[in-house]
Design a protein around this motif. Sequence first.
Motif, PDB file in Angstrom:
ATOM      1  N   THR A  91      31.999  -6.618 -31.548  1.00 22.93           N
ATOM      2  CA  THR A  91      32.514  -5.361 -32.087  1.00 22.93           C
ATOM      3  C   THR A  91      31.366  -4.441 -32.482  1.00 22.93           C
ATOM      4  N   ALA A  92      31.361  -3.246 -31.922  1.00 20.28           N
ATOM      5  CA  ALA A  92      30.281  -2.290 -32.162  1.00 20.28           C
ATOM      6  C   ALA A  92      30.592  -0.986 -31.441  1.00 20.28           C
ATOM      7  N   VAL A  93      29.782   0.006 -31.726  1.00 18.59           N
ATOM      8  CA  VAL A  93      29.778   1.207 -30.897  1.00 18.59           C
ATOM      9  C   VAL A  93      28.747   0.972 -29.781  1.00 18.59           C
ATOM     10  N   TYR A  94      29.180   1.180 -28.559  1.00 18.08           N
ATOM     11  CA  TYR A  94      28.321   0.943 -27.399  1.00 18.08           C
ATOM     12  C   TYR A  94      27.822   2.286 -26.865  1.00 18.08           C
ATOM     13  N   TYR A  95      26.509   2.350 -26.627  1.00 18.34           N
ATOM     14  CA  TYR A  95      25.864   3.582 -26.192  1.00 18.34           C
ATOM     15  C   TYR A  95      25.213   3.408 -24.826  1.00 18.34           C
ATOM     16  N   CYS A  96      25.396   4.386 -24.003  1.00 17.41           N
ATOM     17  CA  CYS A  96      24.720   4.452 -22.725  1.00 17.41           C
ATOM     18  C   CYS A  96      23.386   5.184 -22.912  1.00 17.41           C
ATOM     19  N   ASN A  97      22.360   4.720 -22.234  1.00 22.22           N
ATOM     20  CA  ASN A  97      21.006   5.278 -22.369  1.00 22.22           C
ATOM     21  C   ASN A  97      20.366   5.412 -20.996  1.00 22.22           C
ATOM     22  N   ALA A  98      19.737   6.554 -20.764  1.00 22.13           N
ATOM     23  CA  ALA A  98      19.018   6.786 -19.509  1.00 22.13           C
ATOM     24  C   ALA A  98      17.551   7.035 -19.812  1.00 22.13           C
ATOM     25  N   VAL A  99      16.664   6.369 -19.101  1.00 24.82           N
ATOM     26  CA  VAL A  99      15.219   6.532 -19.274  1.00 24.82           C
ATOM     27  C   VAL A  99      14.599   6.798 -17.906  1.00 24.82           C
ATOM     28  N   GLY A 100      13.796   7.860 -17.829  1.00 28.51           N
ATOM     29  CA  GLY A 100      13.178   8.216 -16.569  1.00 28.51           C
ATOM     30  C   GLY A 100      12.304   7.094 -16.032  1.00 28.51           C
ATOM     31  N   THR A 101      12.511   6.733 -14.777  1.00 28.87           N
ATOM     32  CA  THR A 101      11.727   5.656 -14.164  1.00 28.87           C
ATOM     33  C   THR A 101      10.255   6.034 -14.072  1.00 28.87           C
ATOM     34  N   TYR A 102       9.987   7.316 -13.783  1.00 21.96           N
ATOM     35  CA  TYR A 102       8.613   7.769 -13.588  1.00 21.96           C
ATOM     36  C   TYR A 102       8.082   8.540 -14.779  1.00 21.96           C
ATOM     37  N   ASP A 103       8.914   8.820 -15.743  1.00 21.75           N
ATOM     38  CA  ASP A 103       8.511   9.512 -16.961  1.00 21.75           C
ATOM     39  C   ASP A 103       9.403   9.025 -18.085  1.00 21.75           C
ATOM     40  N   SER A 104       8.908   8.033 -18.829  1.00 26.87           N
ATOM     41  CA  SER A 104       9.727   7.410 -19.868  1.00 26.87           C
ATOM     42  C   SER A 104       9.973   8.346 -21.050  1.00 26.87           C
ATOM     43  N   ARG A 105       9.307   9.491 -21.061  1.00 26.05           N
ATOM     44  CA  ARG A 105       9.590  10.466 -22.128  1.00 26.05           C
ATOM     45  C   ARG A 105      10.946  11.118 -21.930  1.00 26.05           C
ATOM     46  N   ARG A 106      11.476  11.027 -20.740  1.00 29.54           N
ATOM     47  CA  ARG A 106      12.814  11.565 -20.472  1.00 29.54           C
ATOM     48  C   ARG A 106      13.838  10.491 -20.869  1.00 29.54           C
ATOM     49  N   LYS A 107      14.434  10.685 -22.026  1.00 29.13           N
ATOM     50  CA  LYS A 107      15.413   9.727 -22.540  1.00 29.13           C
ATOM     51  C   LYS A 107      16.652  10.485 -22.984  1.00 29.13           C
ATOM     52  N   TYR A 108      17.793   9.937 -22.632  1.00 26.52           N
ATOM     53  CA  TYR A 108      19.050  10.566 -22.994  1.00 26.52           C
ATOM     54  C   TYR A 108      20.024   9.503 -23.479  1.00 26.52           C
ATOM     55  N   TRP A 109      20.911   9.942 -24.393  1.00 25.86           N
ATOM     56  CA  TRP A 109      21.893   9.031 -24.985  1.00 25.86           C
ATOM     57  C   TRP A 109      23.291   9.601 -24.843  1.00 25.86           C
ATOM     58  N   GLY A 110      24.240   8.686 -24.695  1.00 30.87           N
ATOM     59  CA  GLY A 110      25.631   9.075 -24.760  1.00 30.87           C
ATOM     60  C   GLY A 110      26.095   9.141 -26.207  1.00 30.87           C
ATOM     61  N   GLN A 111      27.340   9.573 -26.383  1.00 32.78           N
ATOM     62  CA  GLN A 111      27.902   9.714 -27.723  1.00 32.78           C
ATOM     63  C   GLN A 111      28.390   8.393 -28.290  1.00 32.78           C
TER      64      GLN A 111
END
Length: 119
Positions: A91-111
Amino acid sequence: QVQLVESGGGLVQPGGSLRLSCTVPGLTFSFYDMNWYRQAPGKERELVAGIPSGGRSTNYADSVKGRFTISRDNAKKTVYLQMNSLKPEDTAVYYCNAVGTYDSRRKYWGQGTQVTVSS
């Protein structure tokens, strides 16, 4: 603004299954490694599963190995988390996360999407 659209959460009984989906229409999806995290009340966010952009390997938290499966469909720009044999401790809130393969500074999160395992 990059949006990660999650779906599939809900209430399920112990031993049941759910499949989470995360669609990212605004990204060059095949250039991003994708992850699922979760955060339970009073606990830190933890990595549940990850899959690289090529999809050839996966990694899992020890607590979910053998029960959860992460997969991706680059054509649909979607990552999935199939969760079987669910336990109350999942039981938890589950979050999707995207990280750039070639630039790890590009990170995004779902709600986040709530998963509750209870009888």
